[in-house]
Design a protein around this motif. Structure first.
Motif, PDB file in Angstrom:
ATOM      1  N   ALA A 167      12.617  -3.943  13.407  1.00  0.00           N
ATOM      2  CA  ALA A 167      12.028  -4.726  14.499  1.00  0.00           C
ATOM      3  C   ALA A 167      12.023  -3.882  15.766  1.00  0.00           C
ATOM      4  N   GLN A 168      10.872  -3.742  16.396  1.00  0.00           N
ATOM      5  CA  GLN A 168      10.839  -3.032  17.678  1.00  0.00           C
ATOM      6  C   GLN A 168      11.128  -4.024  18.797  1.00  0.00           C
ATOM      7  N   LEU A 169      12.252  -3.844  19.470  1.00  0.00           N
ATOM      8  CA  LEU A 169      12.682  -4.746  20.541  1.00  0.00           C
ATOM      9  C   LEU A 169      12.108  -4.268  21.862  1.00  0.00           C
ATOM     10  N   TRP A 170      11.581  -5.232  22.627  1.00  0.00           N
ATOM     11  CA  TRP A 170      10.698  -4.879  23.749  1.00  0.00           C
ATOM     12  C   TRP A 170      10.863  -5.845  24.907  1.00  0.00           C
ATOM     13  N   HIS A 171      11.003  -5.288  26.089  1.00  0.00           N
ATOM     14  CA  HIS A 171      10.911  -6.081  27.315  1.00  0.00           C
ATOM     15  C   HIS A 171       9.938  -5.359  28.220  1.00  0.00           C
ATOM     16  N   VAL A 172       8.870  -6.034  28.620  1.00  0.00           N
ATOM     17  CA  VAL A 172       7.810  -5.337  29.350  1.00  0.00           C
ATOM     18  C   VAL A 172       8.136  -5.093  30.812  1.00  0.00           C
ATOM     19  N   GLY A 173       9.193  -5.762  31.339  1.00  0.00           N
ATOM     20  CA  GLY A 173       9.542  -5.538  32.735  1.00  0.00           C
ATOM     21  C   GLY A 173       8.423  -5.938  33.675  1.00  0.00           C
ATOM     22  N   ARG A 174       7.951  -4.982  34.455  1.00  0.00           N
ATOM     23  CA  ARG A 174       6.958  -5.292  35.493  1.00  0.00           C
ATOM     24  C   ARG A 174       5.524  -5.374  34.966  1.00  0.00           C
ATOM     25  N   VAL A 175       5.301  -5.030  33.690  1.00  0.00           N
ATOM     26  CA  VAL A 175       3.942  -5.067  33.136  1.00  0.00           C
ATOM     27  C   VAL A 175       3.632  -6.506  32.734  1.00  0.00           C
ATOM     28  N   CYS A 176       3.574  -7.345  33.737  1.00  0.00           N
ATOM     29  CA  CYS A 176       3.471  -8.795  33.576  1.00  0.00           C
ATOM     30  C   CYS A 176       2.552  -9.362  34.639  1.00  0.00           C
ATOM     31  N   HIS A 177       2.208 -10.629  34.434  1.00  0.00           N
ATOM     32  CA  HIS A 177       1.531 -11.349  35.508  1.00  0.00           C
ATOM     33  C   HIS A 177       2.097 -12.747  35.605  1.00  0.00           C
ATOM     34  N   SER A 178       2.389 -13.148  36.826  1.00  0.00           N
ATOM     35  CA  SER A 178       3.028 -14.445  37.054  1.00  0.00           C
ATOM     36  C   SER A 178       2.138 -15.625  36.673  1.00  0.00           C
ATOM     37  N   ASP A 179       0.814 -15.401  36.571  1.00  0.00           N
ATOM     38  CA  ASP A 179      -0.104 -16.486  36.217  1.00  0.00           C
ATOM     39  C   ASP A 179      -0.405 -16.559  34.725  1.00  0.00           C
ATOM     40  N   ALA A 180       0.153 -15.651  33.937  1.00  0.00           N
ATOM     41  CA  ALA A 180      -0.066 -15.701  32.495  1.00  0.00           C
ATOM     42  C   ALA A 180       0.621 -16.939  31.928  1.00  0.00           C
ATOM     43  N   PRO A 181       0.008 -17.592  30.952  1.00  0.00           N
ATOM     44  CA  PRO A 181       0.573 -18.839  30.418  1.00  0.00           C
ATOM     45  C   PRO A 181       2.030 -18.733  29.986  1.00  0.00           C
ATOM     46  N   GLU A 182       2.390 -17.650  29.295  1.00  0.00           N
ATOM     47  CA  GLU A 182       3.768 -17.527  28.835  1.00  0.00           C
ATOM     48  C   GLU A 182       4.742 -17.336  29.993  1.00  0.00           C
ATOM     49  N   GLN A 183       4.316 -16.616  31.024  1.00  0.00           N
ATOM     50  CA  GLN A 183       5.187 -16.436  32.185  1.00  0.00           C
ATOM     51  C   GLN A 183       5.392 -17.770  32.899  1.00  0.00           C
ATOM     52  N   GLY A 239       0.797  -1.232   0.000  1.00  0.00           N
ATOM     53  CA  GLY A 239       0.000   0.000   0.000  1.00  0.00           C
ATOM     54  C   GLY A 239       0.820   1.268   0.000  1.00  0.00           C
ATOM     55  N   GLY A 240       2.156   1.137   0.075  1.00  0.00           N
ATOM     56  CA  GLY A 240       3.006   2.317  -0.076  1.00  0.00           C
ATOM     57  C   GLY A 240       3.806   2.740   1.125  1.00  0.00           C
ATOM     58  N   ALA A 241       3.659   2.073   2.268  1.00  0.00           N
ATOM     59  CA  ALA A 241       4.481   2.443   3.421  1.00  0.00           C
ATOM     60  C   ALA A 241       5.958   2.331   3.051  1.00  0.00           C
ATOM     61  N   SER A 242       6.775   3.263   3.529  1.00  0.00           N
ATOM     62  CA  SER A 242       8.206   3.221   3.198  1.00  0.00           C
ATOM     63  C   SER A 242       9.008   2.517   4.278  1.00  0.00           C
ATOM     64  N   LEU A 243       8.660   2.762   5.529  1.00  0.00           N
ATOM     65  CA  LEU A 243       9.301   2.085   6.667  1.00  0.00           C
ATOM     66  C   LEU A 243       8.208   1.537   7.564  1.00  0.00           C
ATOM     67  N   ILE A 244       8.278   0.250   7.853  1.00  0.00           N
ATOM     68  CA  ILE A 244       7.329  -0.393   8.762  1.00  0.00           C
ATOM     69  C   ILE A 244       8.085  -0.838   9.998  1.00  0.00           C
ATOM     70  N   VAL A 245       7.630  -0.385  11.155  1.00  0.00           N
ATOM     71  CA  VAL A 245       8.174  -0.866  12.430  1.00  0.00           C
ATOM     72  C   VAL A 245       7.208  -1.920  12.950  1.00  0.00           C
ATOM     73  N   THR A 246       7.739  -3.064  13.304  1.00  0.00           N
ATOM     74  CA  THR A 246       6.885  -4.154  13.768  1.00  0.00           C
ATOM     75  C   THR A 246       6.150  -3.797  15.045  1.00  0.00           C
ATOM     76  N   GLU A 247       5.111  -4.543  15.316  1.00  0.00           N
ATOM     77  CA  GLU A 247       4.550  -4.535  16.662  1.00  0.00           C
ATOM     78  C   GLU A 247       5.674  -4.908  17.627  1.00  0.00           C
ATOM     79  N   ALA A 248       5.549  -4.537  18.886  1.00  0.00           N
ATOM     80  CA  ALA A 248       6.614  -4.794  19.848  1.00  0.00           C
ATOM     81  C   ALA A 248       6.921  -6.289  19.925  1.00  0.00           C
ATOM     82  N   ILE A 249       8.213  -6.620  19.865  1.00  0.00           N
ATOM     83  CA  ILE A 249       8.655  -8.017  19.867  1.00  0.00           C
ATOM     84  C   ILE A 249       9.381  -8.315  21.171  1.00  0.00           C
ATOM     85  N   LEU A 250       8.901  -9.307  21.877  1.00  0.00           N
ATOM     86  CA  LEU A 250       9.495  -9.696  23.158  1.00  0.00           C
ATOM     87  C   LEU A 250      10.890 -10.294  22.963  1.00  0.00           C
ATOM     88  N   ILE A 251      11.828  -9.880  23.807  1.00  0.00           N
ATOM     89  CA  ILE A 251      13.178 -10.436  23.725  1.00  0.00           C
ATOM     90  C   ILE A 251      13.330 -11.662  24.618  1.00  0.00           C
TER      91      ILE A 251
END
Length: 405
Positions: free
Chosen positions: A114-130, A64-76
């Motif tokens: 690529a947008q490199l991202w670490h959410v730090g404290r914006v987490c929950h210990s009961d989330a499946p990925e955690q 569609g013509g975008a010149s630079l695309i930054v990804t959604e935040a990617i977890l490291i």
């Protein structure tokens, strides 16, 4: 937000031609100034590996013509984020999946960071990925973020109280490895997410960083973590292929210092980061969407990004972000207030946003906000449901054909 309709054709609004001119970004020559901002879309179903549906989503916007695309935040690293199915980049499987996306974007003539991202404290210990990570939640200090709720967990709990990071250099190394992986995946550069109340931001902010070691206290100490991250990813890609995203005014995810502290902290950080010769720094404007009310008052520190920080950049381009639509964006560039502007939501329901502006095709106003992040409870009964509000927005030419009967 101004009306988006037929009046936005380039012949009618000559100012818009500013967005159609090329832009030099480090070693890259961008075909226009339509920069697509990182947009969380939550489509890495069923886990955290990019899918073929995501290939199509990014390809559409490059075509569609975008010149630079930054990804959604990617977890490291694997974490229990505020939403499920966020993408990662810590494994060979991730690298291979992202390579499909970068190949598709390049084929359509666009570049991709690529947008490199670490959410730090914006987490929950009961989330499946955690839980799958086998790790607790870590942050600069053991202070829980006060913000929304984890809607996909029973009882919709708030953030977990984190443990204090013992050795921040381990996280600097994670960013380095993520940059290495991004390079293998074919990305043209990386954008380090240093805003939004996430890990780097919470090191910078003296309301979330209460450590008593060399990573806290003075402005220099609090800026150390973010600057070291920028240094190591610059070693991987070259500083002229690295951007950084900052949100000094926003209180998102429970951050925000008094104005004096904010100006002092960010002026130092920006001046030091600029010495690296980064490709760009992008500043999020003070917007309501990123400034929650906590304990009865706004959490952020409203101030103007241009007058506060633009003069500090000598070696990096100055970009703006935050609810921009085409006319204000073109005006910011034409007036010299910014070198470029990132567009976010207009690219969601207008996958061919640049071509619409170029050809004078009205922009699509309708957007189903309930589809922005997929099912709010994280439960997907039919994968095809994820296409709704994601890859099914039509191109402008197609819409005109439909309207013409």
């Amino acid at each position: 937000m101004e009306a988006m309709g037929p009046s936005l054709s380039t012949p009618t609004v000559p100012l818009l031609s500013t967005l159609l001119t090329p832009l030099r970004l480090g070693p890259l020559r961008l075909r226009n100034k339509f920069l697509m901002s990182a947009l969380a879309r939550d489509r890495c179903y069923p886990t955290n590996v990019p899918t073929d549906m995501m290939v199509e989503y990014y390809r559409q916007r490059a075509k569609g013509g975008a010149s630079l695309i930054v990804t959604e935040a990617i977890l490291i690293e694997r974490q229990g984020t505020e939403w499920p199915h966020a993408p990662g980049i810590w494994s060979e499987e991730h690298i291979a999946a992202w390579k499909k996306i970068t190949d598709a974007v390049h084929k359509e003539g666009a570049y991709m960071y690529a947008q490199l991202w670490h959410v730090g404290r914006v987490c929950h210990s009961d989330a499946p990925e955690q839980i799958a990570s086998g790790q607790p939640v870590y942050a600069p200090s053991p202070i829980a973020a006060r913000f929304g709720k984890f809607r996909f967990l029973p009882g919709e709990p708030p953030c977990s109280t984190p443990l204090e990071i013992q050795d921040p250099t381990e996280y600097v190394d994670m960013f380095r490895q993520a940059a290495i992986n991004a390079k293998k995946a074919g990305f043209d550069g990386v954008e380090v997410h240093a805003g939004g109340g996430y890990l780097i931001h919470t090191f910078l902010d003296n309301t979330s960083n209460k450590r008593t070691d060399a990573w806290s206290g003075s402005v220099r100490n609090r800026a150390r973590f973010g600057l070291e991250v920028l240094e190591v990813v610059s070693e991987v890609f070259g500083a002229n292929r690295v951007g950084v995203k900052l949100s000094p005014a926003c209180g998102h995810n429970d951050v925000g210092m008094p104005l004096k502290d904010t100006l002092e902290t960010y002026s130092y950080f920006i001046s030091e980061a600029d010495k690296l010769g980064l490709a760009y720094m992008v500043f999020i404007r003070d917007i309501d969407f990123l400034d929650p009310v906590i304990d009865g008052q706004k959490r952020g520190t409203p101030h103007d990004m241009v007058s506060s920080y633009k003069h500090l950049l000598q070696n990096s381009l100055f970009f703006l972000n935050g609810e921009f639509t085409p006319i204000p964006a073109a005006d910011a560039i034409a007036s010299g207030r910014a070198d470029g502007v990132f567009f976010g939501r207009p690219f969601i329901n207008n996958p061919d946003l640049p071509k619409r502006i170029e050809k004078g095709i009205p922009l699509t106003m309708e957007m189903d906000i309930t589809t922005l992040y997929g099912p709010t409870d994280g439960i997907v009964k039919d994968v095809e449901v994820l296409r709704k509000g994601y890859t099914d927005y039509p191109e402008g030419v197609e819409q005109e054909k439909r309207a013409g009967g």
